[in-house]
Design a protein around this motif. Structure first.
Motif, PDB file in Angstrom:
ATOM      1  N   SER A 147      21.392  -6.553 -11.123  1.00 47.48           N
ATOM      2  CA  SER A 147      22.238  -5.848 -12.096  1.00 47.48           C
ATOM      3  C   SER A 147      21.346  -5.169 -13.131  1.00 47.48           C
ATOM      4  CB  SER A 147      23.188  -6.823 -12.800  1.00 47.48           C
ATOM      5  OG  SER A 147      24.011  -7.476 -11.880  1.00 47.48           O
TER       6      SER A 147
ATOM      7  N   GLN B 239      34.077 -13.978  -0.796  1.00 45.06           N
ATOM      8  CA  GLN B 239      32.625 -14.190  -0.711  1.00 45.06           C
ATOM      9  C   GLN B 239      32.327 -15.686  -0.760  1.00 45.06           C
ATOM     10  OE1 GLN B 239      29.577 -13.466  -3.825  1.00 45.06           O
ATOM     11  NE2 GLN B 239      28.709 -11.955  -2.419  1.00 45.06           N
TER      12      GLN B 239
ATOM     13  N   ALA C  90      31.208  -8.237  -5.076  1.00 40.34           N
ATOM     14  CA  ALA C  90      31.563  -9.580  -5.558  1.00 40.34           C
ATOM     15  C   ALA C  90      31.162  -9.766  -7.013  1.00 40.34           C
ATOM     16  CB  ALA C  90      30.878 -10.626  -4.700  1.00 40.34           C
TER      17      ALA C  90
ATOM     18  N   ARG D 138      30.033  -3.703 -12.263  1.00 39.38           N
ATOM     19  CA  ARG D 138      30.243  -3.543 -13.707  1.00 39.38           C
ATOM     20  C   ARG D 138      31.214  -2.427 -14.084  1.00 39.38           C
ATOM     21  NH1 ARG D 138      23.992  -3.583 -15.019  1.00 39.38           N
ATOM     22  NH2 ARG D 138      24.025  -2.724 -12.905  1.00 39.38           N
TER      23      ARG D 138
ATOM     24  N   GLY E   3      24.344   0.328  -9.469  1.00 37.55           N
ATOM     25  CA  GLY E   3      24.206   1.441 -10.407  1.00 37.55           C
ATOM     26  C   GLY E   3      25.028   2.681 -10.130  1.00 37.55           C
TER      27      GLY E   3
ATOM     28  N   ALA F 236      31.509 -12.763 -10.020  1.00 33.69           N
ATOM     29  CA  ALA F 236      31.935 -14.104 -10.440  1.00 33.69           C
ATOM     30  C   ALA F 236      32.854 -13.963 -11.653  1.00 33.69           C
ATOM     31  CB  ALA F 236      30.714 -14.937 -10.797  1.00 33.69           C
TER      32      ALA F 236
HETATM   33  C1  LIG Z   1      29.342 -10.448 -14.337  1.00 32.87           C
HETATM   34  C2  LIG Z   1      28.705 -10.314 -12.981  1.00 32.87           C
HETATM   35  C3  LIG Z   1      29.037 -11.205 -11.970  1.00 32.87           C
HETATM   36  C4  LIG Z   1      28.467 -11.072 -10.698  1.00 32.87           C
HETATM   37  N1  LIG Z   1      28.837 -11.945  -9.712  1.00 32.87           N
HETATM   38  C5  LIG Z   1      28.375 -11.762  -8.440  1.00 32.87           C
HETATM   39  C6  LIG Z   1      28.838 -12.586  -7.371  1.00 32.87           C
HETATM   40  O1  LIG Z   1      29.651 -13.490  -7.553  1.00 32.87           O
HETATM   41  N2  LIG Z   1      28.344 -12.334  -6.139  1.00 32.87           N
HETATM   42  C7  LIG Z   1      27.461 -11.324  -5.886  1.00 32.87           C
HETATM   43  O2  LIG Z   1      27.083 -11.110  -4.737  1.00 32.87           O
HETATM   44  N3  LIG Z   1      27.011 -10.524  -6.874  1.00 32.87           N
HETATM   45  C8  LIG Z   1      27.456 -10.707  -8.131  1.00 32.87           C
HETATM   46  N4  LIG Z   1      27.051  -9.861  -9.133  1.00 32.87           N
HETATM   47  C9  LIG Z   1      26.197  -8.708  -8.794  1.00 32.87           C
HETATM   48  C10 LIG Z   1      27.084  -7.476  -8.520  1.00 32.87           C
HETATM   49  O3  LIG Z   1      27.965  -7.679  -7.435  1.00 32.87           O
HETATM   50  C11 LIG Z   1      26.261  -6.206  -8.207  1.00 32.87           C
HETATM   51  O4  LIG Z   1      25.473  -6.460  -7.062  1.00 32.87           O
HETATM   52  C12 LIG Z   1      25.381  -5.747  -9.367  1.00 32.87           C
HETATM   53  O5  LIG Z   1      26.018  -5.947 -10.612  1.00 32.87           O
HETATM   54  C13 LIG Z   1      25.016  -4.262  -9.264  1.00 32.87           C
HETATM   55  O6  LIG Z   1      26.168  -3.449  -9.195  1.00 32.87           O
HETATM   56  P1  LIG Z   1      26.716  -2.586 -10.464  1.00 32.87           P
HETATM   57  O7  LIG Z   1      25.587  -1.723 -10.947  1.00 32.87           O
HETATM   58  O8  LIG Z   1      27.863  -1.806  -9.905  1.00 32.87           O
HETATM   59  O9  LIG Z   1      27.125  -3.572 -11.491  1.00 32.87           O
HETATM   60  C14 LIG Z   1      27.565 -10.013 -10.434  1.00 32.87           C
HETATM   61  C15 LIG Z   1      27.210  -9.146 -11.471  1.00 32.87           C
HETATM   62  C16 LIG Z   1      27.760  -9.272 -12.733  1.00 32.87           C
HETATM   63  C17 LIG Z   1      27.377  -8.291 -13.798  1.00 32.87           C
END
Ligand SMILES: Cc1cc2nc3c(=O)[nH]c(=O)nc-3n(C[C@H](O)[C@H](O)[C@H](O)COP(=O)(O)O)c2cc1C
Length: 366
Positions: free
Chosen positions: A263, A100, A23, A319, A296, A25
């Motif tokens: 994140s 979500q 998810a 990301r 990650g 946002a």
């Molecule tokens: C711009 C942005 C928006 C996010 N929005 C949500 C969200 O709406 N719901 C959620 O559960 N996590 C949200 N996250 C967290 C990500 O889903 C994820 O758990 C986190 O970034 C780690 O994953 P990654 O390393 O692949 O980015 C968001 C993260 C970022 C960077």
């Protein structure tokens, strides 16, 4: 053997590969939570990129649960036309979509939510940016119904599944956390009581969408703040999820303190990837539910290893797909083994209506 591009089912849903868009946002809604046209284009491109399952950005189930500006609303039937178009956009290009659903609790948008309310009375500094009061019992019943009606709308709008957000310090994670939930009634105190809100939300959701419709959860297994959920607590929650009525679990962590962030910045080397892997191992030891792991993932060998070791069934990413929505296709075609995302967290918009996007100067070389 590659597992990444093999199908896997949970509930009644068959996902064509093991890649999930966690998810994210989008920041592409107006002040009333109505979807702006930019969102449809954004998701069309994402779905065309070959991801197996798309989880939408969190959508608020009640106006009091709006967590930030430009958040999408799923709080009223008036949102249904936009939500239908949302799901259709993804389906038109062969994608699968899970909605979500969320409520911010004490993590709310001060511009649009006049009063901050959460599980307990809280002073500023207690993970709260402004003082908060505790929900009454009647309000808790209203919130449970708000989640159920939001899930009903997701199904009615044509989404393939619902994900209940129980991570990152939002309302359900606030109820689960002993650091935030200091209630002394049946909604707080013991482990069982802190789990009650989640249990009742899922029960009410199931009553609306039925036993067959896929319902899963994003769970923060560990808070990373003093007095918060430990990994042991997280594993106890995971062990209860199947009985609670969920079909799968996506694992994350952190409720907003500086020690554990969902994140993580600066993921550059293979050893820094999959930073919640230990959570998945602990979860797999106590549940038979399909496990999605986020946090990650940047390179194919790391993804393949996690799947091959049986530590997770799905690889979730956020990301890397902001950086390049076509990353799954490129992995599949063997064009690359590595995301161009440098985890600098330059994804957020700088102005109203802009929406998220990768603003990092370096996109392909790390
Ligand atoms: C711009 C942005 C928006 C996010 N929005 C949500 C969200 O709406 N719901 C959620 O559960 N996590 C949200 N996250 C967290 C990500 O889903 C994820 O758990 C986190 O970034 C780690 O994953 P990654 O390393 O692949 O980015 C968001 C993260 C970022 C960077």
């Amino acid at each position: 053997m590659t597992l990444l591009f093999t199908p896997y089912s949970f509930g009644t849903l068959t996902v064509p590969n093991r890649l999930v868009r966690s998810a994210t946002a989008e920041r592409m809604a107006d002040a009333d939570g109505r979807i702006l046209p930019t969102l449809y284009l954004f998701y069309r491109t994402l779905a065309e990129g070959g991801i197996g399952l798309i989880i939408t950005g969190h959508m608020y189930v009640h106006p009091g649960g709006k967590a930030h500006p430009e958040m999408t609303g799923i709080h009223s039937d008036e949102m249904l036309p936009g939500l239908r178009q949302f799901a259709e956009t993804i389906h038109q290009v062969g994608g699968l979509a899970a909605a979500q659903i969320n409520h911010g609790g004490i993590k709310n948008d001060a511009e649009s939510v006049s009063e901050s309310v959460g599980p307990s009375d809280l002073e500023v500094g207690d993970l709260a940016s402004r003082p908060a009061r505790a929900f009454t019992e009647a309000e808790i019943a209203m919130l449970i119904d708000a989640f159920a009606q939001a899930a009903r709308r997701a199904k009615q709008a044509g989404f393939d599944a619902v994900q209940v957000h129980a991570a990152h310090g939002y309302l359900i994670s606030q109820f689960l956390s002993p650091a935030v939930n200091r209630r002394t009634d049946e909604w707080g105190g013991s482990f069982y009581n802190r789990l009650r809100f989640l249990r009742e939300v899922v029960r009410a959701v199931r009553a609306e969408v039925g036993a067959e419709y896929p319902v899963f959860i994003k769970l923060g297994m560990m808070d990373g703040v003093e007095g918060g959920l430990t990994l042991e607590d997280g594993a106890r929650i995971v062990a209860a999820l199947q009985e609670i009525g969920l079909d799968a679990v996506e694992l994350s962590g952190g409720i907003g303190g500086p020690k554990l962030t969902n994140s993580k910045k600066g993921v550059r080397k293979a050893a820094e990837e999959a930073y919640f892997l230990e959570f998945a191992r602990r979860a797999k030891a106590v549940t038979g539910l399909p496990v999605m792991l986020v946090g990650g993932f940047r390179t194919r060998p790391v993804m393949e290893q996690v799947l091959a070791d049986g530590d997770a069934d799905f690889i979730s990413m956020c990301r890397p797909l902001i950086n390049d929505p076509d990353f799954p296709n490129k992995l599949k075609r063997g064009e690359t083994d590595k995301s161009g995302c440098i985890s600098a967290n330059n994804c957020w918009p700088t102005g109203f209506g802009e929406g998220i996007g990768c603003k990092c100067p370096v996109k392909t070389e790390v």
